[in-house]
Every structure is written in C-alpha cells, then in structure tokens.
Write a protein that holds these residues in place. Structure first.
Motif, PDB file in Angstrom:
ATOM      1  N   GLY A  54       0.801  -1.212   0.000  1.00 43.63           N
ATOM      2  CA  GLY A  54       0.000   0.000   0.000  1.00 43.63           C
ATOM      3  C   GLY A  54       0.838   1.269   0.000  1.00 43.63           C
ATOM      4  N   PHE A  55       1.919   1.283   0.799  1.00 40.78           N
ATOM      5  CA  PHE A  55       2.707   2.501   0.935  1.00 40.78           C
ATOM      6  C   PHE A  55       3.493   2.826  -0.321  1.00 40.78           C
ATOM      7  CE2 PHE A  55       6.691   4.653   2.190  1.00 40.78           C
ATOM      8  CZ  PHE A  55       6.134   5.844   2.635  1.00 40.78           C
ATOM      9  N   PHE A  56       4.180   1.816  -0.861  1.00 40.14           N
ATOM     10  CA  PHE A  56       4.944   2.059  -2.081  1.00 40.14           C
ATOM     11  C   PHE A  56       4.093   1.838  -3.330  1.00 40.14           C
ATOM     12  CE2 PHE A  56       8.319   0.934   0.976  1.00 40.14           C
ATOM     13  CZ  PHE A  56       9.118   2.051   0.832  1.00 40.14           C
ATOM     14  N   GLY A  57       3.175   0.891  -3.241  1.00 37.69           N
ATOM     15  CA  GLY A  57       2.413   0.495  -4.421  1.00 37.69           C
ATOM     16  C   GLY A  57       1.405   1.529  -4.881  1.00 37.69           C
ATOM     17  N   ASN A  58       0.633   2.094  -3.945  1.00 39.27           N
ATOM     18  CA  ASN A  58      -0.393   3.058  -4.360  1.00 39.27           C
ATOM     19  C   ASN A  58       0.200   4.284  -5.054  1.00 39.27           C
ATOM     20  OD1 ASN A  58      -2.420   1.434  -3.487  1.00 39.27           O
ATOM     21  ND2 ASN A  58      -2.901   2.588  -1.638  1.00 39.27           N
ATOM     22  N   PRO A  59       1.222   4.936  -4.478  1.00 42.78           N
ATOM     23  CA  PRO A  59       1.827   6.065  -5.211  1.00 42.78           C
ATOM     24  C   PRO A  59       2.458   5.636  -6.541  1.00 42.78           C
ATOM     25  CG  PRO A  59       2.432   6.150  -2.896  1.00 42.78           C
ATOM     26  CD  PRO A  59       1.785   4.814  -3.124  1.00 42.78           C
ATOM     27  N   PHE A  60       3.060   4.438  -6.551  1.00 40.06           N
ATOM     28  CA  PHE A  60       3.678   3.959  -7.795  1.00 40.06           C
ATOM     29  C   PHE A  60       2.627   3.731  -8.881  1.00 40.06           C
ATOM     30  CE2 PHE A  60       5.042   0.429 -10.541  1.00 40.06           C
ATOM     31  CZ  PHE A  60       6.195   0.974 -11.080  1.00 40.06           C
ATOM     32  N   ALA A  61       1.518   3.062  -8.504  1.00 36.81           N
ATOM     33  CA  ALA A  61       0.454   2.819  -9.474  1.00 36.81           C
ATOM     34  C   ALA A  61      -0.161   4.135  -9.946  1.00 36.81           C
ATOM     35  CB  ALA A  61      -0.623   1.918  -8.856  1.00 36.81           C
ATOM     36  N   ALA A  62      -0.310   5.090  -9.010  1.00 39.02           N
ATOM     37  CA  ALA A  62      -0.838   6.408  -9.387  1.00 39.02           C
ATOM     38  C   ALA A  62       0.111   7.110 -10.355  1.00 39.02           C
ATOM     39  CB  ALA A  62      -1.057   7.260  -8.138  1.00 39.02           C
ATOM     40  N   PHE A  63       1.418   7.000 -10.100  1.00 35.09           N
ATOM     41  CA  PHE A  63       2.411   7.615 -10.986  1.00 35.09           C
ATOM     42  C   PHE A  63       2.358   6.987 -12.381  1.00 35.09           C
ATOM     43  CE2 PHE A  63       6.735   7.557 -12.781  1.00 35.09           C
ATOM     44  CZ  PHE A  63       6.961   8.925 -12.887  1.00 35.09           C
ATOM     45  N   MET A  64       2.235   5.663 -12.421  1.00 42.01           N
ATOM     46  CA  MET A  64       2.128   4.981 -13.710  1.00 42.01           C
ATOM     47  C   MET A  64       0.882   5.430 -14.470  1.00 42.01           C
ATOM     48  SD  MET A  64       4.673   2.839 -14.325  1.00 42.01           S
ATOM     49  CE  MET A  64       5.684   4.190 -13.754  1.00 42.01           C
ATOM     50  N   CYS A  65      -0.225   5.560 -13.716  1.00 48.19           N
ATOM     51  CA  CYS A  65      -1.473   6.014 -14.345  1.00 48.19           C
ATOM     52  C   CYS A  65      -1.302   7.396 -14.967  1.00 48.19           C
ATOM     53  CB  CYS A  65      -2.599   6.063 -13.311  1.00 48.19           C
ATOM     54  SG  CYS A  65      -3.302   4.460 -12.900  1.00 48.19           S
ATOM     55  N   ALA A  66      -0.618   8.274 -14.253  1.00 52.02           N
ATOM     56  CA  ALA A  66      -0.515   9.671 -14.684  1.00 52.02           C
ATOM     57  C   ALA A  66       0.551   9.874 -15.766  1.00 52.02           C
ATOM     58  CB  ALA A  66      -0.192  10.556 -13.480  1.00 52.02           C
ATOM     59  N   THR A  67       1.471   8.913 -15.903  1.00 51.85           N
ATOM     60  CA  THR A  67       2.586   9.134 -16.828  1.00 51.85           C
ATOM     61  C   THR A  67       2.641   8.084 -17.939  1.00 51.85           C
ATOM     62  OG1 THR A  67       4.055   7.900 -15.329  1.00 51.85           O
ATOM     63  CG2 THR A  67       3.986  10.301 -15.079  1.00 51.85           C
ATOM     64  N   SER A  68       2.901   6.839 -17.576  1.00 51.19           N
ATOM     65  CA  SER A  68       3.161   5.797 -18.577  1.00 51.19           C
ATOM     66  C   SER A  68       1.940   4.977 -18.956  1.00 51.19           C
ATOM     67  CB  SER A  68       4.259   4.847 -18.062  1.00 51.19           C
ATOM     68  OG  SER A  68       5.416   5.572 -17.718  1.00 51.19           O
ATOM     69  N   GLY A  69       0.848   5.121 -18.219  1.00 50.81           N
ATOM     70  CA  GLY A  69      -0.332   4.317 -18.491  1.00 50.81           C
ATOM     71  C   GLY A  69      -0.468   3.183 -17.493  1.00 50.81           C
ATOM     72  N   TRP A  70      -1.706   2.843 -17.163  1.00 50.08           N
ATOM     73  CA  TRP A  70      -1.956   1.832 -16.139  1.00 50.08           C
ATOM     74  C   TRP A  70      -1.484   0.440 -16.547  1.00 50.08           C
ATOM     75  CZ3 TRP A  70      -5.012  -2.087 -17.916  1.00 50.08           C
ATOM     76  CH2 TRP A  70      -5.858  -1.824 -19.007  1.00 50.08           C
ATOM     77  N   GLN A  71      -1.367   0.184 -17.858  1.00 56.20           N
ATOM     78  CA  GLN A  71      -1.005  -1.152 -18.332  1.00 56.20           C
ATOM     79  C   GLN A  71       0.371  -1.592 -17.833  1.00 56.20           C
ATOM     80  OE1 GLN A  71      -1.951   1.439 -20.173  1.00 56.20           O
ATOM     81  NE2 GLN A  71      -3.522   0.878 -21.663  1.00 56.20           N
ATOM     82  N   LEU A  72       1.321  -0.639 -17.773  1.00 56.68           N
ATOM     83  CA  LEU A  72       2.698  -0.975 -17.410  1.00 56.68           C
ATOM     84  C   LEU A  72       2.782  -1.528 -15.989  1.00 56.68           C
ATOM     85  CD1 LEU A  72       5.640  -0.962 -18.304  1.00 56.68           C
ATOM     86  CD2 LEU A  72       5.842   1.386 -17.467  1.00 56.68           C
TER      87      LEU A  72
END
Length: 528
Positions: free
Chosen positions: A204-222
């Motif tokens: 949750g701590f590392f994953g949620n911000p990481f997934a949010a960053f992927m969504c905002a930049t590289s796309g959720w698929q990655l």
C-alpha cells in the motif's frame, strides 16, 4: 535454550528464521500489490464521465453535490438533459459501471474459495514452500495478461483472469501459515506474523503512489507487466534460499537449530505426516476457534474496503487528483507498519518475561484494536473535509493502525491454536474470510447509493459496530494457547523429550540424539 542467546536470537543477521520471514514479507508485498493495485488502476481505467452520464438516467442513483470550495480544475463538467454534474475523471476509456467494477474486484475471492481448503490439507502434508511458488506463478501469469484482455475483450475475460489469480491466492494463505508454524515458537509468532503481514502495508505505501504515478505518466497497463516481472525474480530467490523446516535448512547455525528443535519438537524436524488425523469434531466444537473466525470474517471485510475501495472513497469525497489519491492512501499505511511492529515486539517481550500469558496477549491486542478501529470508522465521515484532508488522514491512520494491532490478536490466535495442523485451521478460517471478501463488494454496491460521504456513512459505521461485537466475543472466549486437539501426539511427546534433553545434558549431545531419534521414528513410520 533461551532465544536471548546470541546464536539463537531472532533479531540477528545470522538468524535463519529472520531471513525467511523477511523473504516471505517481500513476496507477500509483491503479491499483495499485484492483487490490490487494481484499486488505483481501476480509477484510471474507467471513463468516469460516461459512467456518470449513464447512471444519471437512473432515478435510483443520486450523484454527489460538490461544495464550491471543493471544485478544482481537474473536475469535469458533464451536462445531462436536466442538470449539470461535476465529475472527477482520471481519463480512462473503459465504460464499466460500479456493478461491473465490483464484479471484477470480487473475482479473486471467488477463485480462492475453490483452492483454499485443499491447500490447507496439502500444506500440512507436503511442501508449503512449493505451494507458495505455484501461487506466485499463477499471480504473475494472470497479471501479465490482464491489460490485453481489458482493452481487447471486455470485462468478462478480465473477471476470468482475476478468478484464476484467486486460485493462486487460495494456495498462498494456508501455506504461509504453515511456514510460520514450522519456523516460529509461540512467543515469536506475533512478531513473525506482524513482519510477514507488513508486506500488505509495503504494497500500500509504495504500491499506491507507484500505481498512481504509472497512471498519470506511462499508463496503467505498465503496472500489471512490472508486477509479473518482479514476481518472477522473487520466485527465483525463494526457490534457492528457503527450506520447509529448520531441520532441513541450509545456512542455519547449530545454536539456532537446537533452539528451534527444543521449542518446536518434531514440528521442526519431520518432513512427512502421512498418518496425521484431522480432528474435525474438536475443531468445529471449539469456542476459541469460533471466536477467532468471527474476527477473521469481519476483519477481511474491512481489508477489502481498505485495499480496494479507499482510493475510490478519496476520489468521491475529497475530490483529489490521482497523485494526491495515492499519497493520501499511503501515509496511514506507513504509520501502520511502525505501530504493529512496535506493538508485536512489546507483546513478545511481555510474554517472554512471563508478564502476560499467550491468551492475555491476544485478548489485550484485540481490545486495543477494537477501540482504535471503531473510533476511526465512526469519526471518518464526521470529520471529512475536502479543505482539511489531514483530518481524513488522521482517521485512516487510527483505523489502519488499530487493524495492524489485531495481527497480534485474533490472527496470532489462529496460528497458535493447532501447531500440528496449522494449514488446515488456516484454510477453514480463510473460507470464512473469502466469503467476507466476496460479500463486501456486493454490500458496498447495494448500500452505497450516492457518490459522496452520505453513501459511505452507513458502511463505515456498520463496520465499526461489527468490529466491536466480534472483538468482545474474542475477548471473552478467545485463546492464544495451543489447544489439546491441535497437537499431534508425536509432536507433544517429542517436545517434552527435547525439553528434557536440553535441561539435563549438553545441548550438542541433545541435538544429535534428538535428530537420530526423530530420523529413526520417521523411517519406522514410512516402513509401516
């Protein structure tokens, strides 16, 4: 031998059991992130504007009225025939309404209910290490294929892929419990369990911000692809480093092996239990078992909310953007890690100092958890304020920290009550846990009729009341001791024998004698 001695100390760079529990924690973190990152990714996958316009035509669904001070530039204004709606849209393309999303989220739980009972039976008789490898492999494959299915084939194949992931999850739950039971004596179980389940908080701590960053930049698929790659790397390390029991472990000191054999008996040595009989009548007439299972049921309902719905809750009530959503979701999780590890360490020290018994420690932990969680759940909708999000963070921190302390309560009770059949006990309790996970998305979709705090209020207060009730039952009837029906006769005899050895003769002689006796007995049983 006392665990305080340097060679057998839990917290030591040379401690084999510390190395194993840390590797289990990492694996659990990767798998938890692989499963739960859908909660953040889903907010980016779906087209909230299209969904809202579709649902606005239904008289039974009421959308949020956003206060002017909560409106920001990221909100989308959508026009219907009779009103304008402000929508927090993260730019997704999939038109999956709330029911379809709940249907997909619950898929893993449906899958796990089919494998958890067979996995519990097998983990007591075979290799929990290998079972965890099978589960992680299924996770990796299911995650890798999901983006393609979502974009090319729609929600039904996605549900199937998540269902298959659930089949793997059913293998993980009992096998991890069996590993802890085989490697950790009762006074160390609260700390071992807390370290292991820190994997959830790391996700949750590392994953949620990481997934949010992927969504905002590289796309959720990655995010889905990276989860698969990380799991494959972990599998290679797990296969090379870990063994099922201390008796067969590589790179373990003689002192630590002697300590574990003295504390665990044949549980630390025997590699096969072909004649093990499961006392089903005793299990299903045990009041302490039911007390722990009730907490498991409600606790897993809360876990679904915490891991899968908190981002949606924040999106709909605080109207935050995707990056802030990930950050706010992560802060309480970080504090939870510190809280539950500190509490578990304190409880373990009090047990080893004979200040608290095992039963007193699990009941005290459950009481503290009850106060913290119920207070936070009641206050969360009351103090919610989009202009002062720190109040929401404080409430979420109180809730998550309280649930972390429950690891030393009902969960430690389940792992302690039947050392000989931990996998079976874990599997039975996890059937109830999975039922709660299946029901929770359905309950949320049924009772949440508005996209604002009023839609969440009955759910939050309902969880608070349920947690109070089951915690009181556990405090009255729970136990942290091994039950008589949960000890194999050979285990009990060997444990008494090993303790007698260690109290009367030189420890190296004791180790040699016990290994020889145990090996002869195992060979004799296999011949028979």
């Amino acid at each position: 031998m006392d665990a305080k001695h340097e060679g057998s100390a839990f917290f030591s760079f040379k401690s084999r059991r510390l190395q194993i529990i840390l590797l289990m924690m990492l694996g659990w973190a990767f798998m938890a992130f692989t499963r739960t990152q859908l909660s953040i990714s889903m907010t980016c996958m779906v087209n909230s504007t299209s969904i809202t316009l579709s649902q606005s035509k239904k008289d039974s669904y009421n959308h949020a009225i956003i206060r002017p001070e909560c409106i920001n530039k990221d909100l989308t204004k959508a026009h219907t025939t009779n009103k304008s709606l402000m929508i927090n849209d993260y730019g997704g393309t999939l038109v999956w309404d709330n029911q379809v999303q709940s249907y997909i989220i619950s898929a893993t739980y449906w899958g796990s209910i089919f494998t958890v009972l067979p996995a519990g039976y097998l983990s007591d008789r075979t290799s929990p290490k290998v079972m965890m490898m099978f589960g992680a492999s299924i996770y990796a494959a299911s995650s890798f294929i999901l983006p393609y299915l979502a974009e090319s084939h729609g929600p039904t194949p996605v549900f199937i892929s998540r269902f298959v992931m659930g089949l793997g999850e059913g293998l993980l739950l009992p096998s991890s419990s069996t590993m802890i039971s085989r490697w950790f004596p009762n006074p160390e179980k609260p700390m071992a369990t807390s370290i292991f389940t820190v994997g959830n908080q790391l996700a949750g701590f590392f994953g949620n911000p990481f997934a949010a960053f992927m969504c905002a930049t590289s796309g959720w698929q990655l995010t889905f692809y990276l989860c698969s790659i990380i799991l494959v790397i972990w599998l290679a390390g797990w296969n090379y480093i870990v063994q099922d029991r201390p008796g067969s472990a590589k790179w373990i000191s003689d002192e630590e092996k002697m300590y574990l054999i003295g504390a665990l008996g044949t549980q630390a040595m025997t590699t096969h239990k072909k004649q093990l009989v499961i006392p089903f009548k005793a299990i299903f007439t045990s009041i302490p078992f039911y007390a722990a299972v009730l907490c498991t049921f409600v606790g897993n309902g809360y876990s679904v909310f915490a891991t899968m719905y908190i981002p949606t809750f924040l999106k709909e009530t605080l109207f935050v953007d995707v990056m802030d959503n990930g950050l706010i979701s992560a802060i309480p999780v970080l504090i939870q890690i510190f809280t539950k590890l500190s509490w578990s360490y304190l409880i373990s020290r009090l047990q080893k100092s004979n200040i608290l018994s095992a039963t007193q420690s699990v009941k005290l932990s459950q009481f503290v958890s009850m106060i913290m969680m119920s207070s936070g759940l009641v206050l969360l909708p009351v103090l919610l304020d989009c202009q002062q999000p720190y109040k929401t963070v404080l409430c979420l921190t109180l809730i998550t920290s309280g649930f972390g302390i429950a690891i030393a309560g009902y969960m430690t009770s389940i792992l302690s009550m039947a050392p000989a059949i931990t996998g079976t006990i874990s599997a039975i309790s996890n059937v109830c846990a999975i039922i709660a996970r299946i029901l929770t998305p359905w309950i949320i979709s049924l009772y949440k009729t508005t996209d604002d705090v009023n839609g969440w209020l009955p759910l939050l207060w309902g969880m608070a009341i349920a947690w109070i009730l089951v915690s009181i039952i556990f405090i009255l009837f729970g136990s942290g001791q091994s039950q008589s029906w949960g000890l194999n006769v050979d285990d009990a005899t060997s444990l008494q024998t090993s303790q007698s050895y260690f109290s009367s003769i030189d420890t190296k002689t004791a180790l040699t004698s016990l290994i020889i006796d145990t090996t002869k007995e195992s060979e004799k049983k296999e011949v028979v």
